[in-house]
Design an enzyme around this catalytic site. Structure first.
Site, PDB file in Angstrom:
ATOM      1  N   HIS A  51       1.718  41.694  46.427  1.00  4.81           N
ATOM      2  CA  HIS A  51       0.849  42.748  46.954  1.00  4.81           C
ATOM      3  C   HIS A  51       1.657  43.916  47.506  1.00  4.81           C
ATOM      4  O   HIS A  51       1.119  44.767  48.199  1.00  4.81           O
ATOM      5  CB  HIS A  51      -0.087  42.198  48.019  1.00  4.81           C
ATOM      6  CG  HIS A  51      -1.080  41.198  47.487  1.00  4.81           C
ATOM      7  ND1 HIS A  51      -2.040  40.610  48.268  1.00  4.81           N
ATOM      8  CD2 HIS A  51      -1.249  40.686  46.241  1.00  4.81           C
ATOM      9  CE1 HIS A  51      -2.770  39.769  47.527  1.00  4.81           C
ATOM     10  NE2 HIS A  51      -2.295  39.796  46.304  1.00  4.81           N
ATOM     11  N   GLY A  52       2.975  43.934  47.261  1.00  3.66           N
ATOM     12  CA  GLY A  52       3.785  45.056  47.700  1.00  3.66           C
ATOM     13  C   GLY A  52       4.428  44.827  49.053  1.00  3.66           C
ATOM     14  O   GLY A  52       4.465  43.709  49.555  1.00  3.66           O
TER      15      GLY A  52
END
Ligand SMILES: *[C@@H]1O[C@H](CO)[C@@H](O)[C@H](O)[C@H]1NC(C)=O
Ligand SMILES: *[C@@H]1O[C@H](CO)[C@@H](O)[C@H](O)[C@H]1NC(C)=O
Ligand SMILES: *[C@@H]1O[C@H](CO)[C@@H](O)[C@H](O)[C@H]1NC(C)=O
Length: 393
Positions: A241-242
């Site tokens: 998700h970064g």
């Protein structure tokens, strides 16, 4: 021991240096009865080796040779008399039985200074048996599920050359720590595994994450309340998700997040690239002095994102966030967005983001919805240099 030696030791202890040069000493877990064929439980053997190494006084090296070690939940506690190494050459395997799902830690280190964890070995969390029990959003009696490696109250320490696979929950959690360098680690879990954050940091200062690869099912790195002075560089993130600051503002008396740098990092097919996320409504806190620089995005859904309207329940339309966001630099960020909104700065109406700078942004989108776009709401700042999509500040 003579009185003179004792006095010297006391002096060393007071000024906190190790002037006694005891040679490093190996504490091999096999000598403590550990078995490396994947059977039994090695908690007793590992704990005994740690205890002796911790009492030794010089550099105590706990060594885990090649092989597979079944290991239950265990906390290695200091403070130790000397400096410590924990050398994992083998593969540590977490339990799969249900009883273990309610602990929050698989392997923990607490109250330790000058600790080095290394060795090229594996922490195998065996998460595939447990991920389906990650149902806290719908089940109030859900299992907590253990984080694979937790450092609590650890200072001046490093983790390098270590692999973590299939954690049941987060891979690493850093809490109340100071001056920790994590480098050359490789964290892996499937993209669809729930809550398998790579490295979660809170209430900690001077943390570096360098030269590492993180492929997982949740944030590659997440930084929450009280994260100060975090440097992330030369990291590959994705799937995942970064890299996130937040979520912020949900709890009472959260501490500011400040002095965060992410540079020379590549994101591949992640949901987000670099993100700051705050709840709406929220308590009051802040995120400031943040630099995201020299970043390559490859097919990232939300490459640049400030989201101050985080409200998973979906029924807080008019609620505003009280988290103050200021001094955020996005510089030299290029690559491809997999959605047309490549830049989204959605700030709070009651506390607009201040001093946000977009410099040299080149994020393209190829798809049915035309060119990439930037959306800014309640964001104050400036843009300069290349701006694709065209700047909205
Ligand atoms: C552990 O691995 C390192 C390199 O990966 C090697 O230098 C060292 O000799 C190994 N130690 C043992 C006890 O196997
Ligand atoms: C930070 O920790 C490292 C050991 O990992 C140590 O060598 C260094 O001196 C520490 N830095 C400070 C400022 O204490
Ligand atoms: C950037 O990161 C890559 C690995 O992710 C590394 O090979 C390269 O040397 C880094 N460049 C700089 C300037 O640090």
């Amino acid at each position: 021991m003579t009185t003179a030696t004792l006095l010297l030791l006391l002096l060393c202890y007071i000024v906190n240096v190790s002037c006694v040069s005891l040679p490093p000493k190996v504490f091999d877990v096999i000598a403590y009865g550990a078995v490396n064929d994947g059977t039994g439980d090695n908690v007793k053997a590992f704990s005994a080796a740690w205890k002796d190494a911790c009492q030794y006084g010089g550099r105590g090296r706990v060594v885990i040779p090649r092989g597979v070690y079944a290991l239950g939940s265990v906390i290695f506690t200091g403070y130790c008399k000397g400096t410590m190494s924990f050398i994992i050459n083998g593969s540590l395997r977490a339990p799969t039985d249900r009883r273990f799902y309610d602990t929050d830690t698989w392997i923990g280190f607490r109250y330790v200074e000058y600790l080095t964890i290394k060795g090229g070995g594996y922490l195998d969390g065996q998460g595939h048996v447990a991920w389906r029990y990650n149902d806290c959003s719908t089940n109030s009696k859900c299992s907590r599920l253990p984080t694979s490696l937790r450092l609590d109250f650890v200072r001046n320490s490093q983790i390098h050359h270590l692999r973590s696979i299939d954690s049941k929950n987060a891979h690493f959690n850093i809490f109340a720590c100071h001056n920790i360098t994590i480098s050359n680690v490789r964290l892996d879990a499937p993209a669809e595994s729930p809550n398998t954050d790579g490295i979660h940091i809170g209430s900690s200062a001077d943390i570096r994450i360098l030269d590492s690869t993180i492929r997982t099912g949740d944030d590659c790195v997440s930084m929450v309340s009280g994260s100060r002075g975090v440097e992330i560089a030369n990291v590959h993130c994705g799937p995942g998700h970064g890299i996130s600051i937040g979520s912020l503002g949900r709890g009472h008396s959260e501490q500011p997040v400040t002095g965060i740098t992410v540079r020379n990092t590549t994101f591949v097919a992640t949901d987000n690239g670099v993100r700051i996320k705050t709840w709406a409504p929220s308590e009051t806190t802040s995120a400031s002095n943040i630099i995201f620089q020299d970043i390559n995005m490859i097919a990232v859904a939300n490459p640049i994102l400030i989201d101050q309207v985080y409200c998973p329940s979906g029924n807080c339309l008019e609620a505003q966030s009280n988290v103050e966001i200021r001094d955020v630099l996005f510089k030299n960020i290029w690559g491809t967005s997999s959605s047309e909104v490549a830049v989204k700065l959605q700030c709070s109406r009651t506390r607009p983001c201040r001093d946000v700078k977009l410099v040299d942004i080149y994020l393209t989108y190829r798809g049915p919805r035309g060119k990439s776009r930037a959306v800014c709401v309640n964001a104050l700042g400036s843009s300069s240099g290349t701006q694709i999509p065209s700047g909205c500040l």
